[in-house]
Design an enzyme around this catalytic site. Structure first.
Site, short mmCIF file in Angstrom:
data_model
loop_
_atom_site.label_atom_id
_atom_site.label_comp_id
_atom_site.label_asym_id
_atom_site.label_seq_id
_atom_site.Cartn_x
_atom_site.Cartn_y
_atom_site.Cartn_z
N HIS A 30 0.94 -1.36 -0.41
CA HIS A 30 0.16 0.17 0.18
C HIS A 30 0.72 1.33 -0.10
O HIS A 30 0.82 1.70 -0.38
CB HIS A 30 -0.62 0.07 1.22
CG HIS A 30 -1.73 1.15 1.11
ND1 HIS A 30 -2.82 1.01 1.19
CD2 HIS A 30 -1.67 3.01 1.35
CE1 HIS A 30 -3.81 2.31 1.64
NE2 HIS A 30 -2.97 2.90 1.40
N GLU A 31 1.91 1.31 0.80
CA GLU A 31 2.84 2.71 1.07
C GLU A 31 3.52 2.52 -0.37
O GLU A 31 4.13 3.70 -0.53
CB GLU A 31 3.58 2.58 2.55
CG GLU A 31 2.05 2.89 3.04
CD GLU A 31 1.61 3.79 3.62
OE1 GLU A 31 1.96 4.70 2.79
OE2 GLU A 31 0.19 3.21 3.96
N HIS A 34 1.62 4.28 -3.08
CA HIS A 34 2.17 5.72 -3.25
C HIS A 34 3.64 6.32 -3.42
O HIS A 34 3.20 7.47 -4.34
CB HIS A 34 1.51 6.01 -1.15
CG HIS A 34 0.23 6.08 -1.19
ND1 HIS A 34 -1.37 6.23 -1.92
CD2 HIS A 34 -0.12 5.39 0.03
CE1 HIS A 34 -2.20 5.92 -0.80
NE2 HIS A 34 -1.66 5.64 0.08
#
Length: 210
Positions: A30-31, A34
């Site tokens: 997820h990170e 980003h």
């Protein structure tokens, strides 16, 4: 998905072994997503801050990780982004960076389902770990799409809010989110959506295994 987490309960060693891969993978991917999208848009802040990596140590927040294990909700370290370095309109860029996180969780869940269906299920404990990872990642994806600060959904849909609503969310969004979590209201909002998406993944699995 309902029984993956129980509020402020101490998981057994077996439960930890089953949940940890999905949680670590989910938060890390997820990170990283980003960071990757921000970098692709022209902002080198994530790279300079060491976030353009799939190492969990760069992304996991110890307290947020512990809360996710014990309470069923938590957080990772936010990826630092400077939208004014983006090529193009900053708010559009931020929306793209934000949506990359939840989409990566849905994509990871899909990859796990494919892996299980194409033979991974025959490995020891693969079904327990894999299907739990799918539930965790779908839950993370759906949860982060809520249009409440500081979740990704606020950046995705916030551009359609009036400036007054944006200011309100910036000031009170965290309090609203905590209230929804502690009252259990958020479960009534998210469970039907999460179950619907999980049923789609299970259907794909059944179709693949025949």
């Amino acid at each position: 998905m309902d029984n993956v987490f129980s509020f402020l309960s101490i998981p057994s060693l077996y439960d930890l072994g089953v949940m940890l891969p999905g949680i670590i993978l989910g938060l890390t991917v997820h990170e990283f997503s980003h960071a990757l999208v921000a970098s692709q848009l022209g902002d080198d802040t994530p790279r300079r801050e060491g976030r353009l990596t799939l190492s969990p140590f760069a992304h996991l927040d110890p307290l947020g990780f512990l809360m996710l294990l014990l309470a069923g909700f938590g957080w990772a370290k936010p990826v630092p982004v400077n939208p004014y370095n983006f090529r193009g309109e900053p708010r559009t860029g931020m929306a793209l960076v934000a949506v990359a996180g939840p989409l990566s969780n849905f994509a990871l869940a899909f990859v796990i389902i494919i892996f299980l269906a194409l033979g991974g299920i025959r490995l020891p404990y693969a079904w327990e770990i894999g299907i739990t990872a799918v539930a965790i990642n779908v839950s993370l994806g759906v949860f982060n799409l809520l249009p409440i600060f500081p979740l990704d959904g606020e950046k995705i849909f916030g551009r359609f809010f009036s400036y007054r609503v944006q200011e309100f969310m910036a000031s009170y969004g965290q309090a609203i989110l905590l209230l929804l979590l502690f009252t259990g209201v958020i479960s009534y909002i998210l469970q039907p959506i999460t179950k619907f998406i999980l049923n789609i993944y299970y259907l794909i699995f059944k179709l693949l295994v025949g």
